[in-house]
Design a protein around this motif. Structure first.
Motif, PDB file in Angstrom:
ATOM      1  N   TYR A  46       0.930  -1.478   0.015  1.00 50.40           N
ATOM      2  CA  TYR A  46      -0.279  -0.361   0.204  1.00 50.40           C
ATOM      3  C   TYR A  46       1.517   0.953  -0.042  1.00 50.40           C
ATOM      4  CZ  TYR A  46      -3.777  -3.787   1.133  1.00 50.40           C
ATOM      5  OH  TYR A  46      -4.857  -5.025   0.674  1.00 50.40           O
ATOM      6  N   ALA A  50       0.801   4.024  -2.704  1.00 50.31           N
ATOM      7  CA  ALA A  50       0.355   5.155  -2.523  1.00 50.31           C
ATOM      8  C   ALA A  50       2.128   6.062  -3.335  1.00 50.31           C
ATOM      9  CB  ALA A  50       0.586   5.939  -1.229  1.00 50.31           C
ATOM     10  N   ASP A  53       1.557   6.881  -6.914  1.00 44.98           N
ATOM     11  CA  ASP A  53       0.470   8.416  -7.280  1.00 44.98           C
ATOM     12  C   ASP A  53       0.983   9.327  -7.027  1.00 44.98           C
ATOM     13  OD1 ASP A  53      -1.709   5.751  -7.612  1.00 44.98           O
ATOM     14  OD2 ASP A  53      -2.453   6.248  -5.600  1.00 44.98           O
TER      15      ASP A  53
END
Length: 122
Positions: A46, A50, A53
């Motif tokens: 995760y 992130a 992104d």
């Protein structure tokens, strides 16, 4: 908590997990406490998603500066939904892009969360 505190907690949690594995002789050394410590670990799938992104936002600053950031991002960086939101968001993206470029983050292959955080701190 600020980013530095989260980074510190993540490092301490990993070290404690490793210590538990060493003293108990296996990777489950924390006896059920590992789940509690893993909540502080930012170097996960995760965290990597992130980071990906984040890099995409700052690699295309002109496009992303024209898009209003989601509410959770506005709250995290203290932007209020006012008539100045777009201008402040654009300034934030420009400053962040400059900081990441000066840290040598753009163009790095296989950038991990740990390496990213080390670059920012260095």
């Amino acid at each position: 908590a600020c980013g530095g505190e989260r980074r510190f907690a993540s490092t301490v949690a990993k070290r404690l997990q490793q210590l538990g594995a060493i003293t108990k002789g296996d990777r489950r050394g924390a006896d059920g406490q590992q789940e509690n410590l893993s909540a502080f670990d930012v170097d996960t799938e995760y965290g990597q998603a992130a980071l990906t992104d984040l890099i995409e936002v700052f690699e295309n600053p002109i496009h992303n500066a024209s898009i209003v950031p989601p509410g959770h991002i506005r709250r995290a960086i203290g932007l209020r939904a006012t008539h100045e939101l777009q201008q402040k968001w654009s300034e934030y993206i420009d400053e962040a892009e400059e900081a990441m470029a000066s840290a040598g983050i753009f163009g790095m292959e296989n950038l991990s969360v740990r390496r990213f955080l080390n670059r920012l701190l260095g």
